[in-house]
Structure formats: C-alpha cells, structure tokens
Design an enzyme around this catalytic site. Structure first.
Site, PDB file in Angstrom:
ATOM      1  N   ASN A 208     -43.192  -4.023 -13.813  1.00  8.33           N
ATOM      2  CA  ASN A 208     -41.904  -4.596 -13.387  1.00  8.33           C
ATOM      3  C   ASN A 208     -42.143  -5.494 -12.186  1.00  8.33           C
ATOM      4  O   ASN A 208     -43.270  -5.654 -11.724  1.00  8.33           O
ATOM      5  CB  ASN A 208     -40.885  -3.480 -13.099  1.00  8.33           C
ATOM      6  N   ASP A 277     -39.414   3.806 -16.584  1.00 13.04           N
ATOM      7  CA  ASP A 277     -38.728   4.918 -17.252  1.00 13.04           C
ATOM      8  C   ASP A 277     -39.440   5.330 -18.534  1.00 13.04           C
ATOM      9  O   ASP A 277     -39.171   6.398 -19.074  1.00 13.04           O
ATOM     10  CB  ASP A 277     -37.276   4.525 -17.561  1.00 13.04           C
ATOM     11  N   LYS A 287     -59.419  -2.881 -26.362  1.00 10.36           N
ATOM     12  CA  LYS A 287     -58.453  -3.978 -26.298  1.00 10.36           C
ATOM     13  C   LYS A 287     -57.870  -4.247 -27.694  1.00 10.36           C
ATOM     14  O   LYS A 287     -58.631  -4.381 -28.661  1.00 10.36           O
ATOM     15  CB  LYS A 287     -59.155  -5.230 -25.771  1.00 10.36           C
ATOM     16  N   PHE A 320     -33.498   5.047  -3.986  1.00  9.47           N
ATOM     17  CA  PHE A 320     -33.013   3.668  -4.112  1.00  9.47           C
ATOM     18  C   PHE A 320     -32.380   3.560  -5.490  1.00  9.47           C
ATOM     19  O   PHE A 320     -32.697   4.333  -6.387  1.00  9.47           O
ATOM     20  CB  PHE A 320     -34.181   2.676  -4.018  1.00  9.47           C
ATOM     21  N   LYS A 338     -29.397  13.368  -8.750  1.00  6.33           N
ATOM     22  CA  LYS A 338     -30.765  13.596  -8.225  1.00  6.33           C
ATOM     23  C   LYS A 338     -30.761  14.442  -6.953  1.00  6.33           C
ATOM     24  O   LYS A 338     -31.783  14.613  -6.326  1.00  6.33           O
ATOM     25  CB  LYS A 338     -31.447  12.233  -8.009  1.00  6.33           C
TER      26      LYS A 338
HETATM   27  O1  PMT Z   1     -40.703  -3.807  -4.128  1.00  6.33           O
HETATM   28  P1  PMT Z   1     -39.754  -4.929  -3.806  1.00  6.33           P
HETATM   29  O2  PMT Z   1     -40.126  -6.224  -4.469  1.00  6.33           O
HETATM   30  O3  PMT Z   1     -39.561  -5.072  -2.314  1.00  6.33           O
HETATM   31  O4  PMT Z   1     -38.335  -4.537  -4.422  1.00  6.33           O
HETATM   32  C1  PMT Z   1     -37.616  -3.476  -3.914  1.00  6.33           C
HETATM   33  C2  PMT Z   1     -36.942  -2.665  -5.026  1.00  6.33           C
HETATM   34  C3  PMT Z   1     -35.897  -3.526  -5.711  1.00  6.33           C
HETATM   35  C4  PMT Z   1     -37.961  -2.187  -6.049  1.00  6.33           C
HETATM   36  C5  PMT Z   1     -36.287  -1.424  -4.298  1.00  6.33           C
HETATM   37  O5  PMT Z   1     -35.360  -1.883  -3.368  1.00  6.33           O
HETATM   38  C6  PMT Z   1     -35.588  -0.514  -5.305  1.00  6.33           C
HETATM   39  O6  PMT Z   1     -34.446  -0.681  -5.651  1.00  6.33           O
HETATM   40  N1  PMT Z   1     -36.337   0.527  -5.780  1.00  6.33           N
HETATM   41  C7  PMT Z   1     -35.886   1.462  -6.818  1.00  6.33           C
HETATM   42  C8  PMT Z   1     -35.928   0.779  -8.144  1.00  6.33           C
HETATM   43  C9  PMT Z   1     -35.546   1.734  -9.264  1.00  6.33           C
HETATM   44  O7  PMT Z   1     -36.418   2.216  -9.952  1.00  6.33           O
HETATM   45  O8  PMT Z   1     -34.271   2.026  -9.318  1.00  6.33           O
HETATM   46  P2  PMT Z   1     -33.658   3.092 -10.398  1.00  6.33           P
HETATM   47  O9  PMT Z   1     -32.208   2.920 -10.247  1.00  6.33           O
HETATM   48  O10 PMT Z   1     -34.271   2.860 -11.747  1.00  6.33           O
HETATM   49  O11 PMT Z   1     -34.138   4.504  -9.879  1.00  6.33           O
HETATM   50  C10 PMT Z   1     -33.414   5.287  -8.954  1.00  6.33           C
HETATM   51  C11 PMT Z   1     -34.328   6.100  -8.075  1.00  6.33           C
HETATM   52  O12 PMT Z   1     -35.071   7.034  -8.869  1.00  6.33           O
HETATM   53  C12 PMT Z   1     -35.347   5.293  -7.331  1.00  6.33           C
HETATM   54  O13 PMT Z   1     -35.497   5.845  -6.038  1.00  6.33           O
HETATM   55  C13 PMT Z   1     -36.619   5.470  -8.143  1.00  6.33           C
HETATM   56  O14 PMT Z   1     -37.777   5.409  -7.307  1.00  6.33           O
HETATM   57  C14 PMT Z   1     -36.455   6.849  -8.727  1.00  6.33           C
HETATM   58  N2  PMT Z   1     -37.064   7.007 -10.077  1.00  6.33           N
HETATM   59  C15 PMT Z   1     -36.685   6.211 -11.101  1.00  6.33           C
HETATM   60  C16 PMT Z   1     -37.221   6.415 -12.358  1.00  6.33           C
HETATM   61  C17 PMT Z   1     -38.170   7.454 -12.535  1.00  6.33           C
HETATM   62  N3  PMT Z   1     -38.719   7.671 -13.725  1.00  6.33           N
HETATM   63  N4  PMT Z   1     -38.528   8.228 -11.506  1.00  6.33           N
HETATM   64  C18 PMT Z   1     -37.970   8.031 -10.294  1.00  6.33           C
HETATM   65  O15 PMT Z   1     -38.301   8.744  -9.322  1.00  6.33           O
END
Ligand code: PMT
Length: 399
Positions: A208, A277, A287, A320, A338
């Site tokens: 990503n 995810d 490959k 986040f 969460k």
């Molecule tokens: O790295 P940069 O370029 O500076 O960009 C910053 C960012 C946009 C990546 C950052 O600000 C951000 O939003 N990070 C979380 C991105 C994300 O995965 O969001 P989500 O809504 O899909 O997940 C929610 C939370 O669960 C996040 O804290 C994530 O780390 C966590 N998560 C998500 C999926 C997963 N399988 N396991 C997780 O722990």
C-alpha cells in the site's frame, strides 16, 4: 531548539561543507550557533560563509591570536549548551580522546561541561581501524554522544561506511537528544509504521502507499519525551530515528509477531502502520512466469490491533483509521470494536492528508469524550499533539 546555545566545531573532513547546512538548520529551529574551525578545515570550507550563516565571527585556531585563547576558549566553553563536532575526523577524535588540546576546537571541547556530540566522517578503512573504534568507544564511555556515520559513496571513490549523514538527519539527531523532556520517562511506547508487504512470489508483493512518515514522526516525538521507544516498521525509505529500538518487519504476520511478543512489557501502543487486511494463500516458491491472466486467492490477515484490544491489561492503545468518508462514524466504530483509548481518524481522500505526504489532518476520537478536530498540519506537529494526549492518558491510568 529555541534559545539553545550550540557550538558547531568543524574539523578538516571533506564533508565540512555539509556543516554549513547544519548551522543553517539549527538557526532556523531557533538555536543560537557559534562556529569553531580547525585551521585545516578552513582549506575546505570558508570561515566567511560560516560567519555569515551563524551570525557570529568564527573562532579559529590561528597562532597569531594565541594571546586571546585563554579568554576566548573559556568564554565559548561556558556559553555552550551543546558542543557538536561535525564532521569529526579520525585525527580530531583521536586528539579529543587522548586529551590533546592544541587548537581552538580541542581546547574548547575539553573546557566545556556541555553535552558533546560527535559526527564522525572518514574513509571506511579509517573508520573501521581498531584505533578509531577504540577512541570512539572510549569517548562513548566518557558520556560523549556518537552519531553512526552513513553508508554510501565516499570522496575517496569507494562505497562504504564513513559518510557524514545528511544535515537534516544530524539536526534531527541533535534535536531528539537536546530537546528531551521527561514526560514519558520510564514509559515504553511501541509504534508501528509503514505499509506491510504480502508476498506473491520471491519478487512481487501486495502493498500500500504508506511511507511510514506518520509513524516515524510519532516515534521521534516519543523519544523526545523521554520514552523507551520500540519502532516496529514495515519497509520504508526513511532513516531509522535515533534513540529507538528498531524492529524491521515485512508482512502483517511478522508485524503481529513483533508486536504481540513485546506487548506484555509495553505501556503504550500506537498503531500508525497500514496493515494489509489480506495475504496471498499460496505464495509461489519461484517467480511466476508471464501468463494471459491469473487469479490470486487471498485470505484474511489477523487484525493486530483488535487482537491487542481483546487482551488489554495495563496498556494504552492508540489506533489510526484511514477513512475516505464518514470519518467520525467509521472511526468511532473502530474505537469500540478494537477496545481503544484513542484513535486518530485521518481523511485520506484529501491530497494533503494520509498516505505518503508530509501533512495530515482528521479527528482524535475517544471512547468517552467528544471528538477533537485536528486542522491540517505537518506530521511532526500532529505527532506532538498525539503524544500530548498519550501523556494525559498515561497520567489518568497512573502508569
Ligand atoms: O505512512 P504515511 O505515508 O505517513 O501514512 C500515514 C497513514 C495514512 C498510513 C496513517 O496515518 C494511518 O492512517 N494508518 C492506519 C492505516 C490503516 O490501516 O487504517 P485501517 O482503518 O485499515 O486500520 C485501523 C487500525 O487498525 C490501524 O491502527 C491499523 O494499524 C490497525 N490494523 C488494521 C488492519 C489489520 N489487519 N491490523 C491492524 O492492526
């Protein structure tokens, strides 16, 4: 750095010109800077330039001014809040460790009680020479702070370790140590950053757009606040912030292992990483050859943060959320699902927020408080606000 008195001491490394930018960046951050140069360094970079950039006359080791030394070196030494040698040659490092004080640089550094920072830069063989390593180790044991030199192309025409790090990295390193507070002393903060990579075959992956900038800014800020910081990072092109325990990972599963195995001994987790995810069910050992079309079967990855929330004990969890619509509503769902203490919901549909840019904006969301709107600002600034909230959460939990 506002109001800090910093001596930048320049010895005769070919990278002496980079010290000009170090002085300029320190001044832009509000520090007052005075420059000391060895006589040989003046053959590489002009004292006139350093004088202009620092706004002070440069102190030189000119023998004709020897009668002024006693006054000047003590005055400079007592004026300093920090003393930085950049670049530090093998010769100057050896002289400092041996206690030789035969010029303005070596005299002032010996006379000052301010914290001392050394940025070595030299040819790889000179750096690896056991004598240089012994001298650096000796200085370290005396409380001098030594910056690791970078690897790369050196002026002597070879590639290796010994390069002076970029001025921006030197200033960040100094800032991290000089501007340390004790708000999070004794607290261990684990930060995740970057975008995980899910291998398809040995050369391809699903990834990503996360650059790691947001997470790295948070880790740097936590170091500044005196925390013990563990940075669990997916691959990025950023340099490792100084003062962190760095744990490189790649996939979501390796990030989960790195986080879970440390969770028991951690007080705060900030998950800024963009975790994939899904992962590929059957990774190819070799490959994959070109073909007309192909189908990849994906399976769901564990939600690392949700897992942490499900067996939370004393820990504070900050998540986040990367949202493109209904930012508050979707964010609040994640806070509840969460089991988070706080969530930073960023609106990644905006071109100046979220992935791979230097700025961010959004909302701070909590399980028991009204959302707080955060205007668009630099990620380093947002990191300060996030960590201030963490300080409050830590205080409320009496950690
Ligand atoms: O790295 P940069 O370029 O500076 O960009 C910053 C960012 C946009 C990546 C950052 O600000 C951000 O939003 N990070 C979380 C991105 C994300 O995965 O969001 P989500 O809504 O899909 O997940 C929610 C939370 O669960 C996040 O804290 C994530 O780390 C966590 N998560 C998500 C999926 C997963 N399988 N396991 C997780 O722990």
């Amino acid at each position: 750095m506002r109001g800090k008195h910093i001596i930048v001491a320049v010895s005769a490394g070919i990278a002496a010109y980079k010290a000009i930018e170090v002085v300029s960046r320190l001044r832009k951050k509000g520090a007052e800077v005075k420059v000391v140069m060895t006589r040989n360094a003046t053959n590489i970079a002009s004292p006139l330039t350093f004088g202009e950039i620092s706004g002070h006359p440069v102190a030189l080791d000119m023998f004709e001014q020897v009668h002024q030394w006693d006054v000047e070196h003590i005055a400079l030494a007592t004026w300093a809040d920090a003393y930085v040698v950049v670049p530090a040659t093998a010769n100057v490092i050896g002289k400092i460790y041996a206690g030789i004080a035969d010029d303005m640089l070596t005299t002032t550094i010996m006379a000052t009680t301010a914290p001392k920072y050394i940025c070595p830069a030299m040819n790889t063989e000179m750096y690896n020479n056991p004598i240089t390593q012994r001298n650096l180790e000796g200085l370290r044991s005396l409380g001098y702070h030594i910056m690791e030199p970078a690897e790369g192309w050196l002026a002597c025409g070879v590639t290796g370790v010994g390069r002076l790090p970029e001025p921006v990295a030197i200033v960040e390193w100094l800032e991290a140590q000089l501007c340390k507070t004790s708000e999070l002393e004794g607290i261990t903060v684990l930060v995740t950053a970057g975008g995980t990579q899910e291998n398809i075959d040995p050369v391809r992956y699903i990834g990503n757009r996360s650059s790691g900038k947001m997470g790295y800014a948070i880790a740097e800020q936590a170091v500044r606040m005196g925390a013990n910081v563990i940075l669990v990072s997916a691959p990025t092109s950023l340099s490792v912030p100084s003062g962190v325990e760095f744990v490189p990972v790649d996939s979501a599963l390796s990030m989960q292992e790195a986080v879970e195995s440390r969770y028991k001994n951690v007080d705060v987790v900030v998950m800024a990483a963009a975790v994939s995810d899904f992962r590929v069910l059957h990774k190819a050992e070799q490959k994959i050859k070109k073909m007309e079309s192909m189908t990849l079967e994906l399976v769901k990855n564990p939600d690392i943060l949700q897992g942490l929330g499900s067996h939370k004990e004393h820990q504070i969890l900050v998540g986040f959320a990367a949202e493109t619509e209904h930012v508050i509503k979707y964010g609040q769902d994640k806070v509840a699902r969460k089991n988070l203490d706080m969530l930073v919901a960023n609106d990644v549909s905006k071109s100046n927020a979220g992935f791979n840019v230097d700025t961010n904006e959004g909302y701070f969301l909590y399980p028991d408080k009204e959302p707080k709107e955060m205007a668009n600002m630099k990620k380093s600034e947002l990191a300060q606000y996030i960590m201030k909230e963490v300080v409050e959460l830590v205080a409320n939990k009496h950690l």
